[in-house]
Enzyme design. Structure first.
Site, PDB file in Angstrom:
ATOM      1  N   ASP A  19       5.862   2.194   6.569  1.00 27.91           N
ATOM      2  CA  ASP A  19       4.527   1.564   6.503  1.00 27.91           C
ATOM      3  C   ASP A  19       3.683   2.365   5.522  1.00 27.91           C
ATOM      4  OD1 ASP A  19       2.058   0.447   6.881  1.00 27.91           O
ATOM      5  OD2 ASP A  19       1.880   1.009   8.989  1.00 27.91           O
TER       6      ASP A  19
ATOM      7  N   GLU B  61      -5.305   1.632   2.506  1.00 27.33           N
ATOM      8  CA  GLU B  61      -5.181   0.465   3.413  1.00 27.33           C
ATOM      9  C   GLU B  61      -5.416   0.880   4.852  1.00 27.33           C
ATOM     10  OE1 GLU B  61      -3.305  -2.366   6.211  1.00 27.33           O
ATOM     11  OE2 GLU B  61      -2.839  -0.261   5.915  1.00 27.33           O
ATOM     12  N   GLU B  62      -4.868   2.035   5.209  1.00 30.75           N
ATOM     13  CA  GLU B  62      -4.885   2.450   6.626  1.00 30.75           C
ATOM     14  C   GLU B  62      -6.295   2.736   7.145  1.00 30.75           C
ATOM     15  OE1 GLU B  62      -2.446   2.217   8.562  1.00 30.75           O
ATOM     16  OE2 GLU B  62      -0.602   2.358   7.392  1.00 30.75           O
TER      17      GLU B  62
ATOM     18  N   HIS C 125       0.813  -1.225   0.000  1.00 33.87           N
ATOM     19  CA  HIS C 125       0.000   0.000   0.000  1.00 33.87           C
ATOM     20  C   HIS C 125       0.843   1.270   0.000  1.00 33.87           C
ATOM     21  CE1 HIS C 125      -0.122   1.154   4.403  1.00 33.87           C
ATOM     22  NE2 HIS C 125      -0.033  -0.137   4.638  1.00 33.87           N
TER      23      HIS C 125
ATOM     24  N   HIS D 213       3.790   3.679  12.919  1.00 29.44           N
ATOM     25  CA  HIS D 213       2.869   4.826  12.974  1.00 29.44           C
ATOM     26  C   HIS D 213       3.408   5.962  13.834  1.00 29.44           C
ATOM     27  CE1 HIS D 213      -1.056   2.846  11.319  1.00 29.44           C
ATOM     28  NE2 HIS D 213       0.025   2.528  10.623  1.00 29.44           N
TER      29      HIS D 213
HETATM   30 ZN   LIG Z   1       0.691  -0.862   6.483  1.00 28.34          ZN
END
Ligand SMILES: [Zn+2]
Length: 356
Positions: free
Chosen positions: A179, A213-214, A67, A323
């Protein structure tokens, strides 16, 4: 003497692109620039996903997904004095938000801001123990009034922390959104390397940069329906548990530099799992194994259930401080994940169905 950065340009460009969920323009442009020239077919679609196909007539169809969206903030209200209030995009630890430089993406280009809250000196003893609520923080762009602020930003504009990629030490890099720019890099780079090989794989390989995605694996859901793959491997990041205050009895044992993490469990097709492990062995790539007895927190939770079901796997890159504005990854793990997916893609035979 200046040291040369050792990170691949495509990865660095993705990491520095600002792409909160639903506003992935900058990361799409990076994927387009680096991957489109290597694909036989390249599509941009309505949810913003980028779909690069190599060997379109091949069998079976293998979808690789990573993603390109990241967590961020969205401007939702401007007060009369020109301070911007925000909602969060994706899962934030609110203790991280204040005191940051941020960049707001606007129609007129980037606007710099600072996330503010009341200073520690102005808090009573009880306040100091609390994590600030979202409405107790704001973004300060130096505006003097609401009209002044609204000349520069609009409601619905998104912001990210102003932390770009840097090497930390050795092969460790630090960035705001490994991420899952790391995963998007791996799927694109895997396709690029397969395209450079003399012999094309039996499989049709479809590298998808997924959006949103998140906020609920939304880009993957639509793209898997559209691609209609037989097999899929999702490339994500996972928690490295090799730092203080991380009980391995609860979170398992995963370390930076230990190699890609291969997941096992109901979200994973057992044939895909076995083939990933075999590919790692034949290419001499160290791997770490993870058991997850539930739908994984990745795009694979959606992709596996599309249409009549997709034989899915998950490969993850270990990461510390997920995150936060300063996620740490070992770039050697990223490179080993590319090598693993290249080997896996080549190992699929025309007769492979994923039926077990
Ligand atoms: Zn991710």
């Amino acid at each position: 003497m200046s040291k040369k950065p050792t990170a691949p340009e495509f990865l660095v460009d993705l990491l520095n692109a600002r792409s909160p969920s639903g506003d992935e323009h900058e990361a799409q442009a990076v994927f387009d620039r680096h991957i489109k020239p290597h694909a036989d077919v390249y599509r941009a679609v309505r949810l913003g996903n980028r779909i690069a196909t190599l060997n379109p007539a091949g069998k079976p169809v293998l979808m690789l997904a990573g993603h390109i969206d990241e967590i961020g903030l969205m401007v939702t209200f401007v007060n009369k004095d020109g301070f911007l209030y925000f909602d969060t995009i994706g899962g934030h630890d609110r203790i991280m938000i204040s005191g940051r430089r941020v960049v707001i993406r606007t129609a007129n280009g980037p606007v710099k801001g600072v996330t503010g809250k009341r200073a520690v000196h102005l808090m009573d003893a009880d306040d100091r123990k609390k994590v600030p609520e979202r409405h107790e923080m704001w973004i300060d762009i130096g505006a003097t009034s609401k009209p002044d602020a609204l000349r520069r930003v609009s409601i619905g504009d998104t912001a990210t922390y102003d932390h770009e990629f840097e090497m930390l030490h050795g092969t460790l890099g630090v960035a705001r959104a490994f991420d899952d720019k790391a995963g998007a890099y791996v799927v694109g780079e895997t396709l690029r390397r397969l395209a450079l090989e003399k012999k094309s794989p039996a499989a049709s390989v479809v590298a998808v940069a997924t959006t949103q995605e998140e906020i609920g694996v939304r880009g993957a859901t639509a793209s898997a329906y559209g691609v209609d793959p037989d097999f899929a491997v999702v490339v994500e990041v996972t928690h490295a548990t090799d730092h203080p205050d991380c009980d391995q009895r609860k979170f398992g044992e995963f370390k930076l530099g230990g190699g890609p993490v291969i997941t096992r469990g109901p979200n994973i097709n057992p044939i895909v799992y076995a083939k990933l492990v075999a590919a790692a062995k034949s290419a001499g790539i160290p791997v770490q194994l993870e058991g997850d007895p539930r739908p994984t927190g990745t795009d694979a939770r959606a992709i596996q259930l599309v249409r009549g079901g997709v034989a899915s796997g998950v490969v993850s890159i270990p990461l510390r401080y997920m995150h936060t504005p300063s996620e740490i990854v070992d770039l050697a793990d990223i490179e080993n994940t590319v090598r693993l997916l290249v080997e896996f893609s080549k190992s699929l035979k025309k007769s492979d169905t994923g039926v077990w």
